[in-house]
Design a protein around this motif. Sequence first.
Motif, PDB file in Angstrom:
ATOM      1  N   ILE A 259       4.232  -2.541  -2.195  1.00  0.00           N
ATOM      2  CA  ILE A 259       4.508  -1.111  -2.367  1.00  0.00           C
ATOM      3  C   ILE A 259       5.643  -0.917  -3.369  1.00  0.00           C
ATOM      4  N   HIS A 260       6.693  -1.729  -3.215  1.00  0.00           N
ATOM      5  CA  HIS A 260       7.834  -1.645  -4.120  1.00  0.00           C
ATOM      6  C   HIS A 260       7.412  -1.938  -5.556  1.00  0.00           C
ATOM      7  N   VAL A 284       1.391   9.576  -2.538  1.00  0.00           N
ATOM      8  CA  VAL A 284       1.959   8.528  -1.696  1.00  0.00           C
ATOM      9  C   VAL A 284       0.843   7.757  -0.997  1.00  0.00           C
ATOM     10  N   LYS A 285      -0.180   8.475  -0.559  1.00  0.00           N
ATOM     11  CA  LYS A 285      -1.313   7.816   0.098  1.00  0.00           C
ATOM     12  C   LYS A 285      -2.026   6.882  -0.872  1.00  0.00           C
ATOM     13  N   THR A 286      -2.213   7.336  -2.107  1.00  0.00           N
ATOM     14  CA  THR A 286      -2.842   6.491  -3.129  1.00  0.00           C
ATOM     15  C   THR A 286      -1.988   5.257  -3.399  1.00  0.00           C
ATOM     16  N   LEU A 287      -0.672   5.427  -3.410  1.00  0.00           N
ATOM     17  CA  LEU A 287       0.249   4.299  -3.600  1.00  0.00           C
ATOM     18  C   LEU A 287       0.057   3.266  -2.500  1.00  0.00           C
ATOM     19  N   PHE A 288      -0.043   3.721  -1.263  1.00  0.00           N
ATOM     20  CA  PHE A 288      -0.250   2.804  -0.138  1.00  0.00           C
ATOM     21  C   PHE A 288      -1.587   2.078  -0.265  1.00  0.00           C
ATOM     22  N   GLU A 289      -2.633   2.816  -0.639  1.00  0.00           N
ATOM     23  CA  GLU A 289      -3.967   2.210  -0.771  1.00  0.00           C
ATOM     24  C   GLU A 289      -3.956   1.108  -1.826  1.00  0.00           C
ATOM     25  N   SER A 290      -3.342   1.385  -2.974  1.00  0.00           N
ATOM     26  CA  SER A 290      -3.318   0.406  -4.064  1.00  0.00           C
ATOM     27  C   SER A 290      -2.407  -0.775  -3.756  1.00  0.00           C
ATOM     28  N   SER A 291      -1.566  -0.642  -2.732  1.00  0.00           N
ATOM     29  CA  SER A 291      -0.646  -1.721  -2.356  1.00  0.00           C
ATOM     30  C   SER A 291      -1.217  -2.606  -1.258  1.00  0.00           C
ATOM     31  N   GLY A 292      -2.459  -2.335  -0.861  1.00  0.00           N
ATOM     32  CA  GLY A 292      -3.115  -3.200   0.105  1.00  0.00           C
ATOM     33  C   GLY A 292      -3.040  -2.744   1.545  1.00  0.00           C
ATOM     34  N   VAL A 293      -2.583  -1.509   1.795  1.00  0.00           N
ATOM     35  CA  VAL A 293      -2.552  -1.002   3.169  1.00  0.00           C
ATOM     36  C   VAL A 293      -3.989  -0.753   3.615  1.00  0.00           C
ATOM     37  N   SER A 294      -4.350  -1.270   4.774  1.00  0.00           N
ATOM     38  CA  SER A 294      -5.736  -1.210   5.254  1.00  0.00           C
ATOM     39  C   SER A 294      -6.158   0.216   5.600  1.00  0.00           C
ATOM     40  N   ASP A 295      -7.470   0.451   5.549  1.00  0.00           N
ATOM     41  CA  ASP A 295      -8.008   1.778   5.824  1.00  0.00           C
ATOM     42  C   ASP A 295      -7.695   2.240   7.244  1.00  0.00           C
ATOM     43  N   ASP A 296      -7.719   1.310   8.207  1.00  0.00           N
ATOM     44  CA  ASP A 296      -7.464   1.715   9.585  1.00  0.00           C
ATOM     45  C   ASP A 296      -6.018   2.183   9.773  1.00  0.00           C
ATOM     46  N   ARG A 297      -5.066   1.612   8.983  1.00  0.00           N
ATOM     47  CA  ARG A 297      -3.676   2.052   9.075  1.00  0.00           C
ATOM     48  C   ARG A 297      -3.475   3.401   8.383  1.00  0.00           C
TER      49      ARG A 297
END
Length: 382
Positions: A259-260, A284-297
């Motif tokens: 994310i950083h 911010v949501k797009t940032l999390f998605e592109s950083s590998g945060v899973s869909d369920d989270r």
Amino acid sequence: MTRQEIGEIKKLFTQNNCSITRICGCYVDGEKNKKTELRQAFLALPEEEMFKYFEILRKNLSGSLGRNLLTLDFPLASESQGGPQEFLLRLRDSKLKDDSLLEEFYDKVIESYEYVGNYLILIVHDVYDVPGKTLDGLEIEDASDEVYEYILACVCPVNLSKPGLSYNAVENTFQNRIRDWVVGLPETGFLFPAFNDRGADLHSVLYYSKNPEELKENFVEQILGCPLPLSAGDQKETFQTLVEETLGDSCDIQTVKSIHEKLNEMVQEHREEPEPLLLDKNEVKTLFESSGVSDDRLEEFDKHYNETAGEQTALLADNVISARSFEVKTPDVIIKVNPERTDLIETRNLDGRPCLVIELDGNVEVNGISVRAPLETRKTED
């Protein structure tokens, strides 16, 4: 306002470019009593005094956008008859020549400004003939698009100078220095109206705070009537909480590092833009998605964002990311890494224990002493 627009106004505070018409002020003691006032044409000031005021005025437009300098929008209620914006408009249009309006302004500041000690309220009026510009940004001499009339106000602490010895050249002796009351650089202030799109925007104001974590909420509410955004520190804490709540049990070093890195890339790509990078909920949501945060989270992301930051709140990227270091902290160890070299750190399981592994790249120093990397072997003599 953009950095370029703020810089354009700051350039007016020099002897060659100055067009300030009038300066007024009120000196207030620690008991909130008015001790003395000043009212005069700015260009009539002695040259030495003029340069001191230029320094104060430039400082009132200094600092980082989104931290020390905030563009605030007036709510409709503030622009109604008797509202803060309507009062400031009358004050500007008076060109600071209406004594009763000035006294009312000083009274409002004294009532709302929370400060222990003496201070000076300063306010200037200026009429700036805004020069035209070509498509490539060059100013056109003798070509004005419009006139920008504004007031700039600030509150400066007044403190006793430090005690000490001074040299008396006449008597050729060292003597105890006389302590004077000295005007310091401003703690807070504002520019009204804001200079947006190189013109007057009567619906907004540029607010300055020396300390980005002490925004003087009561002062802003009473004098400007504008809602304040989250402070820089609060934005950072909000973002950290959002990451922790969204990731939950999967909040590990690798994901936070990702994310950083992604956010740092976005900031660097946006660096040449005139306005700072703002992140709304979707970004911010797009940032999390592109950083590998899973869909369920991410299923509960909207709920976490609304509860933590507020659905309509945007976060300034420079406020939520550390441009100087990437920090890993345990109860006993603090490690700071160049934010552009987070690739040097990783996590591994060694002998059944989770460990942080740092690649030793280049010279290594311990307490200022150059040492060899552990894997380097010394040549032995035959």
